[in-house]
Write an enzyme that holds these catalytic residues in place. Sequence first.
Site, short mmCIF file in Angstrom:
data_model
loop_
_atom_site.label_atom_id
_atom_site.label_comp_id
_atom_site.label_asym_id
_atom_site.label_seq_id
_atom_site.Cartn_x
_atom_site.Cartn_y
_atom_site.Cartn_z
N ASP A 431 0.84 -1.20 0.00
CA ASP A 431 0.00 0.00 0.00
C ASP A 431 0.87 1.25 0.00
OD1 ASP A 431 0.89 -0.65 2.56
OD2 ASP A 431 -0.84 0.22 3.57
N ASP A 436 4.41 2.55 9.23
CA ASP A 436 4.50 1.18 9.79
C ASP A 436 3.35 0.34 9.27
OD1 ASP A 436 2.48 2.51 11.02
OD2 ASP A 436 3.01 1.96 13.07
N GLU A 437 3.34 0.14 7.96
CA GLU A 437 2.28 -0.65 7.35
C GLU A 437 2.89 -1.51 6.24
OE1 GLU A 437 -1.40 1.26 7.09
OE2 GLU A 437 -2.40 -0.51 6.32
N ASP A 444 -6.04 -2.55 -3.06
CA ASP A 444 -5.14 -1.63 -3.77
C ASP A 444 -4.54 -2.33 -5.00
OD1 ASP A 444 -5.43 -1.19 -0.96
OD2 ASP A 444 -3.81 0.26 -0.98
N TRP A 496 -11.69 -6.07 -1.87
CA TRP A 496 -10.33 -6.48 -1.45
C TRP A 496 -10.19 -7.97 -1.75
CZ3 TRP A 496 -11.96 -1.87 -0.31
CH2 TRP A 496 -11.05 -0.87 -0.04
N GLU A 697 -2.23 9.13 -0.99
CA GLU A 697 -3.24 8.18 -0.51
C GLU A 697 -4.63 8.81 -0.51
OE1 GLU A 697 -2.64 7.12 3.60
OE2 GLU A 697 -3.87 5.34 3.42
C1 BGC Z 1 -4.13 0.86 3.67
C2 BGC Z 1 -4.91 0.81 2.41
C3 BGC Z 1 -5.85 -0.33 2.49
C4 BGC Z 1 -6.79 0.02 3.60
C5 BGC Z 1 -7.95 -0.87 3.80
C6 BGC Z 1 -5.08 1.14 4.79
O1 BGC Z 1 -4.47 1.22 6.00
O2 BGC Z 1 -3.10 1.77 3.61
O3 BGC Z 1 -4.26 1.08 1.28
O4 BGC Z 1 -6.45 -0.72 1.34
O5 BGC Z 1 -6.12 0.22 4.82
O6 BGC Z 1 -9.00 -0.08 3.86
#
Ligand code: BGC
Length: 842
Positions: A431, A436-437, A444, A496, A697
């Site tokens: 993403d 921190d992800e 996405d 998703w 984003e």
């Molecule tokens: C991410 C997104 C993801 C979403 C889910 C976020 O924290 O960065 O890109 O699709 O969560 O809703």
Amino acid sequence: MGCDQPRLSWKLEGCDRATAYQIRSASVAEQLRAGDADLWDSGEVASPGLIDVPYSGRPLNSCERAYWQVRSKFDGEWSGWSDISFWERALVDPGEWSAEWISLALGEGGQPAPAQLLARQFEVPAKPIARARLHYTAKGLIRAYVNDNDVSAGLLDPGWTDYRHRILYRAVDVTSVLRAGTNKLSAIVGDGWYCGNLCWFGRNRYGARAMALLRLLVEFEDGDRLMVGSDSAWRGTDVFVRTNDLIDGVTQDFRIMVPDYARWTPVETFPIGGENLVPASCPPVRSTEVIDTLGTWQNSAGEWLIDFGQNHTGVLSMELTGACELEVVHGEALDAEGNLYTANLRTAKQTDLIVSPGGQRRWSPFFTFHGYRYARIAGHSESTPPMVRSHVLHTDLERTGWFECGHEGLNRLFSNIVWSMRSNFVDIPTDCPQRDERLGWLGDAQIFAPTAAYLYDVSTFFAKWMPDVISGMSERGIFPNIAPQLEELVEGAPGWADAGVIVPWTMYEFYGDERLLSDCYPAMKRYCHAVLDANPDWIWRNLRSHDFGDWLSIGEETDKTLLATAYIGRSLRITADAARVLGLEADYISLSKAHEHVASAFKGEFPLESIGTQTGLILAAQSFDLTESEWAALGDRLEARLVANGGKLATGFLGVAGLLETLASTGRDRLAMDLLLSTEFPSWLFPVENGATTIWERWDGWTPGGGFQDPGMNSFNHYCFGSVGAFFFERLAGIKRLGPAFNPIALLPLVDERLGFVDLRFTTRYGEIRSRWEVESGHLNWEVTIPSGCRAGAKLPRFATNLSTWSVEGPASEVEGNPVTRAFRLYPGRTSIRGPLQFDVG
Ligand code: BGC
């Protein structure tokens, strides 16, 4: 190659369609050249071939090489034989590793540990080496060395997979770095995704300890073999890399000298257990570009701020002179006071620490990557700026799509899309690369997959990722939200989870990849049934997990049941189409029926005239067959929704990809272009106008009135809204795919005089398609190039006038009988189409 039957593909040059091919393959190149095909001779096959012809010769043994070449027949005449190419078989049997996992006890206890240097010496007899292969992998990250030469394929090997199900390994040719006498095989091993920090889940998601597995096989010309595997004969030590973490960064202390090999400690060994070791078939992560500083200045605290002018993913390198202790922090933006803005990184430190005792050395961190445009360096006490450069890191895929036009804003938008793709195709589709992800969010990925596949060859990238999507499926058969899956058993949301269906189909559309489709098909079908079983009235009401909806839409909220039902409708249609491609007739019929049930339930529950959001209308258009009058009504309604919203988009992650396409499909080219060219908030060009160098984003990531959005979720490098990139290829250049792998194609550009010209190149599996048009004094000059082996048609674009005066030069013939415009069949080569336009932009 990890399979018995690799598929062979080739391109033709400068000729039209072949009627037959012949492939021959041998175990020795010279033998093949002499015509002795000991492995396989396909004989004459009455088909053009060109893509994915399965090798049908003798199965190869481990590490055996097959050389091959092909020739084609045109007009009854054979071409010459092609150049010789080769592939090599991976290890056939895991028992052949003859090695064990090795590790030092440095990483237990949940704390960051130093990287491990593991090595052993071995003797190589003084006789000619035929070849030497190194196979290596890690639970963690590994760099492999032979006699201190870095022989690793990539910088973040072996990449991220769900290690519980699959660990990839790499094979490299190390023949040239071996020598007679004493040699050294070594590896530096770090934490990576295996035991470093992952997202907000902390450390040790897969295990508490990084380990390496290596196997070197040297084959001599006299037939002797020498095998050196990782085992208890190896010794190890910690090194100057004191901590290494993908999210937090790296600490390197150059005062720590590597002790004498004799004083290293023996490694601990762990037998290979049930790990599924699979050869990597996707390119590795490499540094693909170096960026120099754009600006450097000092703040009042004496820290140096560096601007690279481009948000990206990478690591720095720096020339160190003299003793120093440096802290390097990376961030995407500057705040209003000109300080490095790090709040949106959340808990990610993105900080590298360096201690040097003096002397000259070049520093660059190990086993990490950061998302940044700026860096802040503390501890550099000299009056001249630090000598830094930035190294762009991502999976080293082959570029396939290029675009340029006469509108600077659109060129920058396109560039931002490319940069967000590069920043987030780091072994998996993430993403974002900074906070921190950094997870493989499925929503996405599916939204951006078509744009990605126009820009780069992502066939092996998504083929690598899909097994993690499938193994992340819940027991009930719902695909996950993220892959590799981390949240045990969390089922994916509508849009998703559907990536499990959409991505393999997108790969089929772009590359004609039936093998990936058939590998994924059982899971695709299971998913569709799981959703339908829980929703007997064909409306997706139950089993929607987190239910993100049209995530980050602005100003409109689309009904989540509508969105979910449209998505399962689309997944059903795709899965039905996949069944047809794979020859599963009964499945095709039953899935098509289920799609029809969902379509009529959808239209009953959500009549088009009641759909009140842009995204709702776009999804209805994408997921269901509409009659002509329904199309017309949908177009009117979408236009009305836009007008009601002040002519502005309101779509989120899921709606955004289809907005312009739906407008163009209902004949509203001009409106689509007005939206694309708008610089007002919210729009694609609003961030561009405000200095964005990647895709944000959120539409409102930063606004003049509000400043930065909520730092809890505000990445400046998320590719979702960049899914508009597909529109550049499909509409601005007018390349419409009519068959898998873009054969055949139809060409019809959306000509808008505000762009001046459009020049787009796209390499398909057949070769390059180019569409270049320019408007000059009311005339269009349009040049189209079609690759050999590809069938194509073109129509004069809208606004063409005085049709009979248009000229067509090149390998083309007119298709008679089109009542509205003129249409042509195009043959391989370059065709120029010229004529007058009359813009009616009312
Ligand atoms: C991410 C997104 C993801 C979403 C889910 C976020 O924290 O960065 O890109 O699709 O969560 O809703």
